[in-house]
Design a protein around this motif. Structure first.
Motif, PDB file in Angstrom:
ATOM      1  N   UNK A 126     -30.937  26.648 -32.211  1.00  0.00           N
ATOM      2  CA  UNK A 126     -29.599  26.402 -31.686  1.00  0.00           C
ATOM      3  C   UNK A 126     -28.550  26.408 -32.790  1.00  0.00           C
ATOM      4  N   UNK A 127     -27.328  26.407 -32.330  1.00  0.00           N
ATOM      5  CA  UNK A 127     -26.205  26.400 -33.260  1.00  0.00           C
ATOM      6  C   UNK A 127     -25.740  24.984 -33.604  1.00  0.00           C
ATOM      7  N   UNK A 128     -26.479  24.017 -33.123  1.00  0.00           N
ATOM      8  CA  UNK A 128     -26.043  22.637 -33.329  1.00  0.00           C
ATOM      9  C   UNK A 128     -25.998  22.265 -34.804  1.00  0.00           C
ATOM     10  N   UNK A 129     -24.983  21.515 -35.148  1.00  0.00           N
ATOM     11  CA  UNK A 129     -24.902  20.975 -36.502  1.00  0.00           C
ATOM     12  C   UNK A 129     -25.305  19.511 -36.446  1.00  0.00           C
ATOM     13  N   UNK A 130     -26.330  19.205 -37.188  1.00  0.00           N
ATOM     14  CA  UNK A 130     -26.879  17.855 -37.139  1.00  0.00           C
ATOM     15  C   UNK A 130     -26.841  17.233 -38.520  1.00  0.00           C
ATOM     16  N   UNK A 131     -26.689  15.961 -38.529  1.00  0.00           N
ATOM     17  CA  UNK A 131     -26.809  15.211 -39.769  1.00  0.00           C
ATOM     18  C   UNK A 131     -28.131  15.578 -40.455  1.00  0.00           C
ATOM     19  N   UNK A 132     -28.030  15.832 -41.728  1.00  0.00           N
ATOM     20  CA  UNK A 132     -29.203  16.337 -42.458  1.00  0.00           C
ATOM     21  C   UNK A 132     -30.379  15.353 -42.451  1.00  0.00           C
ATOM     22  N   UNK A 133     -30.041  14.088 -42.467  1.00  0.00           N
ATOM     23  CA  UNK A 133     -31.119  13.095 -42.466  1.00  0.00           C
ATOM     24  C   UNK A 133     -31.743  12.937 -41.094  1.00  0.00           C
ATOM     25  N   UNK A 134     -30.929  13.148 -40.098  1.00  0.00           N
ATOM     26  CA  UNK A 134     -31.400  12.970 -38.721  1.00  0.00           C
ATOM     27  C   UNK A 134     -32.228  14.158 -38.248  1.00  0.00           C
ATOM     28  N   UNK A 135     -31.929  15.276 -38.789  1.00  0.00           N
ATOM     29  CA  UNK A 135     -32.513  16.508 -38.294  1.00  0.00           C
ATOM     30  C   UNK A 135     -34.048  16.495 -38.145  1.00  0.00           C
ATOM     31  N   UNK A 136     -34.778  16.027 -39.159  1.00  0.00           N
ATOM     32  CA  UNK A 136     -36.233  16.023 -39.015  1.00  0.00           C
ATOM     33  C   UNK A 136     -36.726  15.061 -37.937  1.00  0.00           C
ATOM     34  N   UNK A 137     -35.963  14.036 -37.670  1.00  0.00           N
ATOM     35  CA  UNK A 137     -36.371  13.026 -36.697  1.00  0.00           C
ATOM     36  C   UNK A 137     -35.951  13.370 -35.271  1.00  0.00           C
ATOM     37  N   UNK A 138     -35.038  14.278 -35.162  1.00  0.00           N
ATOM     38  CA  UNK A 138     -34.457  14.549 -33.843  1.00  0.00           C
ATOM     39  C   UNK A 138     -35.448  15.099 -32.811  1.00  0.00           C
ATOM     40  N   UNK A 139     -36.351  15.991 -33.183  1.00  0.00           N
ATOM     41  CA  UNK A 139     -37.296  16.472 -32.167  1.00  0.00           C
ATOM     42  C   UNK A 139     -38.078  15.335 -31.505  1.00  0.00           C
ATOM     43  N   UNK A 140     -38.450  14.366 -32.304  1.00  0.00           N
ATOM     44  CA  UNK A 140     -39.199  13.240 -31.753  1.00  0.00           C
ATOM     45  C   UNK A 140     -38.326  12.403 -30.822  1.00  0.00           C
ATOM     46  N   UNK A 141     -37.083  12.244 -31.206  1.00  0.00           N
ATOM     47  CA  UNK A 141     -36.149  11.518 -30.343  1.00  0.00           C
ATOM     48  C   UNK A 141     -35.950  12.256 -29.032  1.00  0.00           C
ATOM     49  N   UNK A 142     -35.867  13.561 -29.120  1.00  0.00           N
ATOM     50  CA  UNK A 142     -35.705  14.370 -27.904  1.00  0.00           C
ATOM     51  C   UNK A 142     -36.942  14.259 -27.029  1.00  0.00           C
ATOM     52  N   UNK A 143     -38.090  14.207 -27.682  1.00  0.00           N
ATOM     53  CA  UNK A 143     -39.336  14.032 -26.927  1.00  0.00           C
ATOM     54  C   UNK A 143     -39.350  12.688 -26.216  1.00  0.00           C
ATOM     55  N   UNK A 144     -38.901  11.667 -26.902  1.00  0.00           N
ATOM     56  CA  UNK A 144     -38.821  10.354 -26.271  1.00  0.00           C
ATOM     57  C   UNK A 144     -37.880  10.390 -25.064  1.00  0.00           C
TER      58      UNK A 144
ATOM     59  N   UNK B 120     -37.358  12.947 -23.262  1.00  0.00           N
ATOM     60  CA  UNK B 120     -38.132  13.673 -22.250  1.00  0.00           C
ATOM     61  C   UNK B 120     -39.108  12.715 -21.558  1.00  0.00           C
ATOM     62  N   UNK B 121     -39.764  11.886 -22.341  1.00  0.00           N
ATOM     63  CA  UNK B 121     -40.656  10.887 -21.736  1.00  0.00           C
ATOM     64  C   UNK B 121     -39.898   9.994 -20.745  1.00  0.00           C
ATOM     65  N   UNK B 122     -38.660   9.652 -21.120  1.00  0.00           N
ATOM     66  CA  UNK B 122     -37.846   8.861 -20.202  1.00  0.00           C
ATOM     67  C   UNK B 122     -37.562   9.617 -18.915  1.00  0.00           C
ATOM     68  N   UNK B 123     -37.277  10.899 -19.060  1.00  0.00           N
ATOM     69  CA  UNK B 123     -37.019  11.734 -17.878  1.00  0.00           C
ATOM     70  C   UNK B 123     -38.266  11.784 -16.994  1.00  0.00           C
ATOM     71  N   UNK B 124     -39.416  11.978 -17.621  1.00  0.00           N
ATOM     72  CA  UNK B 124     -40.664  12.038 -16.849  1.00  0.00           C
ATOM     73  C   UNK B 124     -40.901  10.700 -16.152  1.00  0.00           C
ATOM     74  N   UNK B 125     -40.623   9.619 -16.867  1.00  0.00           N
ATOM     75  CA  UNK B 125     -40.778   8.291 -16.264  1.00  0.00           C
ATOM     76  C   UNK B 125     -39.901   8.168 -15.024  1.00  0.00           C
ATOM     77  N   UNK B 126     -38.690   8.619 -15.162  1.00  0.00           N
ATOM     78  CA  UNK B 126     -37.783   8.570 -14.016  1.00  0.00           C
ATOM     79  C   UNK B 126     -38.289   9.472 -12.890  1.00  0.00           C
ATOM     80  N   UNK B 127     -38.737  10.628 -13.251  1.00  0.00           N
ATOM     81  CA  UNK B 127     -39.245  11.596 -12.269  1.00  0.00           C
ATOM     82  C   UNK B 127     -40.411  11.021 -11.467  1.00  0.00           C
ATOM     83  N   UNK B 128     -41.292  10.372 -12.150  1.00  0.00           N
ATOM     84  CA  UNK B 128     -42.447   9.779 -11.470  1.00  0.00           C
ATOM     85  C   UNK B 128     -41.993   8.783 -10.393  1.00  0.00           C
ATOM     86  N   UNK B 129     -40.938   8.052 -10.707  1.00  0.00           N
ATOM     87  CA  UNK B 129     -40.441   7.052  -9.773  1.00  0.00           C
ATOM     88  C   UNK B 129     -39.452   7.613  -8.754  1.00  0.00           C
ATOM     89  N   UNK B 130     -39.046   8.824  -8.952  1.00  0.00           N
ATOM     90  CA  UNK B 130     -38.000   9.416  -8.141  1.00  0.00           C
ATOM     91  C   UNK B 130     -38.508   9.813  -6.752  1.00  0.00           C
TER      92      UNK B 130
END
Lengths: 202, 202
Positions: free
Chosen positions: B125-143, B145-155
């Motif tokens: 992507x073209x996103x500009x991210x804080x250099x320190x955050x960048x390596x951690x961001x995929x995991x945050x996005x995954x988390x 996603x887990x929240x979305x799945x949690x919601x989906x299960x209850x939906x």
DNA sequence: CGCCCTTCTTGAACGCGTTCAAATCGAGGT
DNA sequence: ACCTCGATTTGAACGCGTTCAAGAAGGGCG
């Protein structure tokens, strides 16, 4: 029969519970609709204990972060004796249709009680919060608490010290975010968070 | 026996699965260590499908928000046929000791694969991210996603339309937060988030 | 060919949560 | 004293996931 419940918690099977109480298995079901109801009672108990355990901090502190930390740590304090029990409990609560699920309609009363505790964190504090965010914040704090509990359940460190560290790391972050919520640059973010909360609700 | 797995998914008991395949119950256990392993295979399958379903969007889009939305919606697309199955699956995954738990060490491979997908969202992507955050961001996005799945299960809304709305509401928010992460005012926040992620990891 | 080993298959049995028909108990009324 | 009714208690049985001893089949080796 009142003692029936307390003694049962240390056990994991209805048969053991019944045996411990000197009755037949069917009799256990006469008094409790299911094992899940037993756990529900336990859950309600910990809710009350949580409020009680948090009361000193809430009476003493005015600082939002200190109050929040106090309540979160109190929650973990209350749950700690039952950590060996947690996996079972959590598995039961995870059933989306379970009355124990934090997100179920049956749990709305305990959930509201818990959210009320976080509302108390906020209202007794000196924190300045965005006016629009303020009504939604207790629920957000409750969700954060759910995250902490989730981590706690999975935490295998001695005395779940990692969970304590998580709280100690998260509280200043939440504090800062709350403080920043009134910032002009962040108002669109705040608005989006509030919209999202409404989506979650209905 | 290859078909054994596909047919089994529509059923919920090992006995029904065995009967469906024309074998004895014990034989089902010969080929799969447990019902949980069956579910694990299913889970791995949906992971692969997710990646495949997300590929067109990832190939086409450069905008971070569009990519993220595409991946999240693809995830829900893939899971949707199994929504009636979700409660069982989720309950199993919720067991902290379960190899299916998103947070377990046994799940590290599927988890890494999923995080890698979110890393791809970011890197293409073209996103500009804080250099320190960048390596951690995929995991945050995954988390997230887990929240979305949690919601989906209850939906329980028709075709889980609420989950779609949640995604559509969350993506712009995440996008904005990511964009703001490089802001000077927010650098302490970014730092705290990164610290927190490290706490979560160890 | 017979023996041994490996692989595959079987089905009874185990413990779990739960159910439910039958039995027992206690209180009140006649 | 007997009957009725409601409350309480019982334990066998159910389906579930799972286990495991025993049996069957096939292949390799002497």
């Amino acid at each position: 029969m009142r003692l029936f419940r307390e003694r049962g918690y240390a056990r994991t099977t209805m048969r053991a519970i019944a045996q411990e109480a000197g009755v037949a298995v069917g009799n256990a079901y006469y008094y409790f609709g299911s094992k899940e109801h037993l756990i529900q009672e336990f859950y309600a108990g910990t809710q009350h204990e949580h409020r009680a355990a948090a009361a000193p901090t809430l009476a003493r502190e005015r600082d939002f972060a200190a109050r929040l930390a106090g309540v979160l740590h109190a929650g973990v304090d209350v749950l700690t004796p039952y950590h060996s029990f947690a996996a079972t409990f959590f598995k039961t609560a995870a059933e989306p249709t379970s009355p124990l699920s934090p997100f179920s309609s049956e749990s709305s009363e305990p959930r509201e009680a818990s959210i009320a505790l976080f509302r108390e964190v906020l209202e007794g504090s000196t924190a300045r919060v965005d006016a629009e965010l303020r009504p939604a914040l207790p629920e957000l704090l409750w969700l954060a608490y759910m995250g902490v509990v989730l981590y706690w359940v999975h935490d295998r460190s001695p005395a779940q010290v990692k969970t304590r560290q998580l709280i100690d790391g998260a509280v200043p972050l939440v504090d800062r975010l709350v403080g920043l919520s009134r910032l002009r640059v962040l108002r669109p973010v705040t608005r989006q968070v509030i919209t999202l909360i409404h989506t979650l609700r209905h």
